[in-house]
Write a protein that holds these residues in place. Structure first.
Motif, PDB file in Angstrom:
ATOM      1  N   PHE A  15      78.307   5.803  35.393  1.00  0.00           N
ATOM      2  CA  PHE A  15      77.860   6.720  34.345  1.00  0.00           C
ATOM      3  C   PHE A  15      77.411   8.052  34.911  1.00  0.00           C
ATOM      4  O   PHE A  15      77.173   8.993  34.182  1.00  0.00           O
ATOM      5  CB  PHE A  15      76.707   6.069  33.573  1.00  0.00           C
ATOM      6  N   LEU A  16      77.316   8.149  36.235  1.00  0.00           N
ATOM      7  CA  LEU A  16      76.822   9.381  36.847  1.00  0.00           C
ATOM      8  C   LEU A  16      77.902   9.964  37.742  1.00  0.00           C
ATOM      9  O   LEU A  16      78.448   9.281  38.600  1.00  0.00           O
ATOM     10  CB  LEU A  16      75.563   9.076  37.661  1.00  0.00           C
ATOM     11  N   TYR A  18      79.145  11.825  40.794  1.00  0.00           N
ATOM     12  CA  TYR A  18      78.536  12.100  42.081  1.00  0.00           C
ATOM     13  C   TYR A  18      79.211  13.307  42.731  1.00  0.00           C
ATOM     14  O   TYR A  18      80.410  13.527  42.612  1.00  0.00           O
ATOM     15  CB  TYR A  18      78.654  10.881  42.994  1.00  0.00           C
ATOM     16  N   GLY A  19      78.472  14.085  43.462  1.00  0.00           N
ATOM     17  CA  GLY A  19      79.003  15.253  44.129  1.00  0.00           C
ATOM     18  C   GLY A  19      77.886  16.166  44.572  1.00  0.00           C
ATOM     19  O   GLY A  19      76.715  15.850  44.438  1.00  0.00           O
ATOM     20  N   ASP A  20      78.233  17.302  45.098  1.00  0.00           N
ATOM     21  CA  ASP A  20      77.243  18.236  45.598  1.00  0.00           C
ATOM     22  C   ASP A  20      77.275  19.518  44.786  1.00  0.00           C
ATOM     23  O   ASP A  20      78.275  19.883  44.179  1.00  0.00           O
ATOM     24  CB  ASP A  20      77.522  18.563  47.070  1.00  0.00           C
ATOM     25  N   GLY A  21      76.151  20.199  44.823  1.00  0.00           N
ATOM     26  CA  GLY A  21      76.095  21.520  44.226  1.00  0.00           C
ATOM     27  C   GLY A  21      75.440  21.534  42.870  1.00  0.00           C
ATOM     28  O   GLY A  21      75.494  20.576  42.114  1.00  0.00           O
ATOM     29  N   SER A  22      74.821  22.690  42.569  1.00  0.00           N
ATOM     30  CA  SER A  22      74.120  22.851  41.300  1.00  0.00           C
ATOM     31  C   SER A  22      75.084  22.898  40.123  1.00  0.00           C
ATOM     32  O   SER A  22      74.714  22.607  38.995  1.00  0.00           O
ATOM     33  CB  SER A  22      73.287  24.128  41.333  1.00  0.00           C
ATOM     34  N   ARG A  23      76.351  23.269  40.378  1.00  0.00           N
ATOM     35  CA  ARG A  23      77.332  23.349  39.292  1.00  0.00           C
ATOM     36  C   ARG A  23      77.576  21.972  38.675  1.00  0.00           C
ATOM     37  O   ARG A  23      77.643  21.829  37.453  1.00  0.00           O
ATOM     38  CB  ARG A  23      78.627  23.939  39.830  1.00  0.00           C
ATOM     39  N   LEU A  24      77.706  20.980  39.555  1.00  0.00           N
ATOM     40  CA  LEU A  24      77.901  19.618  39.064  1.00  0.00           C
ATOM     41  C   LEU A  24      76.658  19.149  38.330  1.00  0.00           C
ATOM     42  O   LEU A  24      76.748  18.496  37.282  1.00  0.00           O
ATOM     43  CB  LEU A  24      78.215  18.680  40.234  1.00  0.00           C
ATOM     44  N   LEU A  25      75.486  19.473  38.855  1.00  0.00           N
ATOM     45  CA  LEU A  25      74.240  19.069  38.222  1.00  0.00           C
ATOM     46  C   LEU A  25      74.130  19.682  36.824  1.00  0.00           C
ATOM     47  O   LEU A  25      73.746  19.006  35.862  1.00  0.00           O
ATOM     48  CB  LEU A  25      73.057  19.511  39.082  1.00  0.00           C
ATOM     49  N   THR A  26      74.489  20.957  36.692  1.00  0.00           N
ATOM     50  CA  THR A  26      74.427  21.623  35.394  1.00  0.00           C
ATOM     51  C   THR A  26      75.403  20.999  34.411  1.00  0.00           C
ATOM     52  O   THR A  26      75.071  20.788  33.239  1.00  0.00           O
ATOM     53  CB  THR A  26      74.739  23.115  35.554  1.00  0.00           C
ATOM     54  N   ARG A  27      76.625  20.710  34.884  1.00  0.00           N
ATOM     55  CA  ARG A  27      77.625  20.118  34.005  1.00  0.00           C
ATOM     56  C   ARG A  27      77.185  18.731  33.529  1.00  0.00           C
ATOM     57  O   ARG A  27      77.339  18.390  32.350  1.00  0.00           O
ATOM     58  CB  ARG A  27      78.964  20.038  34.727  1.00  0.00           C
ATOM     59  N   ALA A 153      66.448  10.451  34.677  1.00  0.00           N
ATOM     60  CA  ALA A 153      65.485  10.072  35.716  1.00  0.00           C
ATOM     61  C   ALA A 153      66.115  10.113  37.105  1.00  0.00           C
ATOM     62  O   ALA A 153      65.476  10.521  38.081  1.00  0.00           O
ATOM     63  CB  ALA A 153      64.932   8.681  35.421  1.00  0.00           C
ATOM     64  N   LEU A 154      67.369   9.695  37.221  1.00  0.00           N
ATOM     65  CA  LEU A 154      68.046   9.725  38.516  1.00  0.00           C
ATOM     66  C   LEU A 154      68.367  11.149  38.949  1.00  0.00           C
ATOM     67  O   LEU A 154      68.275  11.489  40.127  1.00  0.00           O
ATOM     68  CB  LEU A 154      69.334   8.905  38.442  1.00  0.00           C
ATOM     69  N   LEU A 155      68.745  11.987  37.997  1.00  0.00           N
ATOM     70  CA  LEU A 155      69.093  13.361  38.335  1.00  0.00           C
ATOM     71  C   LEU A 155      67.898  14.150  38.846  1.00  0.00           C
ATOM     72  O   LEU A 155      68.005  14.919  39.807  1.00  0.00           O
ATOM     73  CB  LEU A 155      69.680  14.069  37.109  1.00  0.00           C
ATOM     74  N   TYR A 156      66.741  13.959  38.195  1.00  0.00           N
ATOM     75  CA  TYR A 156      65.577  14.785  38.487  1.00  0.00           C
ATOM     76  C   TYR A 156      64.452  14.009  39.152  1.00  0.00           C
ATOM     77  O   TYR A 156      63.348  14.531  39.298  1.00  0.00           O
ATOM     78  CB  TYR A 156      65.081  15.441  37.198  1.00  0.00           C
ATOM     79  N   LYS A 157      64.729  12.765  39.552  1.00  0.00           N
ATOM     80  CA  LYS A 157      63.745  11.923  40.245  1.00  0.00           C
ATOM     81  C   LYS A 157      62.426  11.844  39.458  1.00  0.00           C
ATOM     82  O   LYS A 157      61.337  12.037  39.989  1.00  0.00           O
ATOM     83  CB  LYS A 157      63.485  12.466  41.651  1.00  0.00           C
TER      84      LYS A 157
END
Length: 480
Positions: A15-16, A18-27, A153-157
């Motif tokens: 469901f998550l 995985y990858g690096d960078g803020s672009r992936l996090l924003t998407r 919760a996983l994204l932002y700890k």
């Protein structure tokens, strides 16, 4: 170790991204927000329609001058109990979470459509179908909210328990507005007729309020001939449009959860909830709170509404009072969902109990004939709305915290016991001869017992110094 075990469980769902960078996090964050918004708005549309139809059903369902409104309501909740006990796990395991949400909303549209010709021969089968679909619908909704909270919760700890409370609080802050929008539609289309015809048949305080009982037949008389056929058709068409729009939002904007379709046996799925209830100690320990969640809904929707709002003020003013209840429920759900970060759960539940008890005491003291009577009635509606905004979101979040690996069975048992509480209250109320005051004493005893029982439970767990528990009695996942 507990956190790593939980992380592996989430990874299995894929469901998550995985990858690096803020672009992936924003998407990923934007997708999560889109799913949450679409889910909330879909339920807003469907249950605006359902609540609106439930409100007018008493005016269109008349048989030989007898009020038969309770028959479809009781049919829905009894069927909901059966579906929560037996069918929910099977449906979700075969359809998946998203398509369980979509398909199980179709009976709501069917039920609303039957009020074009409101005969019991059409309404009761539709109510039965709706109740059987409601168990999987609500369980799938709770499961989807849990996945969104876990993802965040996983994204932002973040602390997972707080995220459960916040996401359930956001959802219910939108869901509780269904009463507001349903009454707004009702008011807009019924405005002209209501201002002339919708006046209470009595101003005798001895027959309303705490003295009310179904023996007086006041509401049955008042319901006659206040609805024209064209008004009914306009209302039903408006509500049906809302329900269809809700289903479209689910189909188009809510994403599926990969990996949530299970291939387990039919017998295993049908017995999942009964096994959970039998084996889980937590379910029985929080049973009083779960029952209370259904009891307090039934008490306001039936007892308070008929005894005080409709009997004394009529359907016209009743709509504004229910809207006040809805608005305070929305703000309360969001406020206490966010405050869960700083306030322990037992304290929040105690606040809810105090709000309910305060509203009940004010209802006993209420003088309907006084000039301040209408303001006191609004105050009682608002207090009850604030309490409702606590119970449903926080009990839902509590179940998510206690059963992170068995959510379908857990939420099925939640809906089962909540429905039992609603049926208990409604069944007692429509037993002709019982007065509002008698049932209100029973309600006071139930809410007091529920809160005290929960506090004692937390004290016992704290005394045992359970290494897996927090100070508020919930399972803790350490993100440090």
């Amino acid at each position: 170790n507990e956190y790593k075990s939980y992380l592996r469980m989430v990874e299995k769902l894929h469901f998550l991204d995985y990858g690096d960078g803020s672009r992936l996090l924003t998407r990923t964050k934007n997708k999560m927000y889109k799913n949450l918004a679409a889910l909330c708005l879909a339920f807003l549309g469907t249950f605006t329609a359902y609540q609106g139809v439930s409100m007018i059903s008493g005016s269109v369902l008349l048989s030989d001058s007898k009020d038969i409104t309770y028959i479809p309501i009781m049919t829905i909740y009894i069927a909901l109990i059966i579906s929560s006990l037996l069918f929910t796990g099977f449906v979700i395991s075969r359809l998946g979470t998203k398509w369980s949400l979509v398909i199980c909303q179709i009976p709501y549209a069917i039920y609303i459509s039957t009020f074009y010709y409101p005969h019991l021969g059409f309404v009761i089968p539709a109510a039965l179908l709706l109740g059987l679909s409601a168990g999987p619908l609500w369980t799938a909704k709770c499961k989807y909210l849990c996945h969104l909270a876990e993802r965040y919760a996983l994204l932002y700890k973040c602390d997972l328990h707080h995220m459960y409370s916040i996401f359930f609080g956001i959802y219910f802050s939108i869901f509780f507005s269904t009463n507001f929008w349903g009454n707004l539609i009702y008011f807009g289309l019924y405005n002209i007729e209501a201002s002339k015809n919708d006046l209470p048949k009595t101003k005798d305080e001895a027959l309303c309020g705490m003295n009310f009982s179904h023996d007086n037949n006041l509401l049955k008389e008042e319901k006659e001939e206040i609805w024209s056929q064209s008004t009914t058709y306009n209302l039903i068409s408006s509500y049906l449009s809302c329900a269809i729009l809700g289903m479209i939002l689910l189909v188009v904007y809510v994403e599926s959860l990969p990996g949530d379709i299970e291939g387990t046996s039919i017998i295993n799925n049908l017995t999942k909830t009964p096994k959970h209830i039998y084996k889980s100690g937590y379910t029985l320990l929080i049973l009083p709170l779960t029952l209370w969640s259904g009891i307090e809904q039934g008490y306001f929707m039936t007892v308070v509404t008929e005894s005080f709002l409709v009997c004394w003020y009529g359907y016209y003013k009743h709509s504004f009072m229910v809207m006040a209840f809805s608005i305070t429920s929305c703000f309360s759900a969001l406020f206490f969902g966010v405050m869960r970060r700083k306030v322990p759960l037992p304290m929040i539940f105690m606040i809810g109990g105090v709000l309910n008890l305060t509203a009940l005491i004010l209802l006993f003291l209420l003088d309907l004939k006084s000039e301040s009577g209408i303001y006191m009635t609004y105050l009682c509606c608002c207090l009850w709305g604030m309490a409702t905004g606590i119970w449903q979101p926080q009990i839902g979040a509590l179940y998510a915290q206690l059963y992170p690996e068995d959510q379908i069975a857990a939420f099925s048992s939640y809906r089962l016991f909540e429905s039992v509480g609603f049926v208990l209250t409604t069944g007692l109320w429509y037993n002709e001869g019982i007065a509002t005051s008698s049932l209100s004493y029973f309600i006071i005893a139930i809410v007091t017992t529920s809160v005290v029982f929960y506090v004692v439970l937390i004290l016992l767990r704290w005394k045992r110094k359970d290494s897996t528990s927090m100070d508020d009695g919930t399972v803790f996942v350490n993100y440090s």
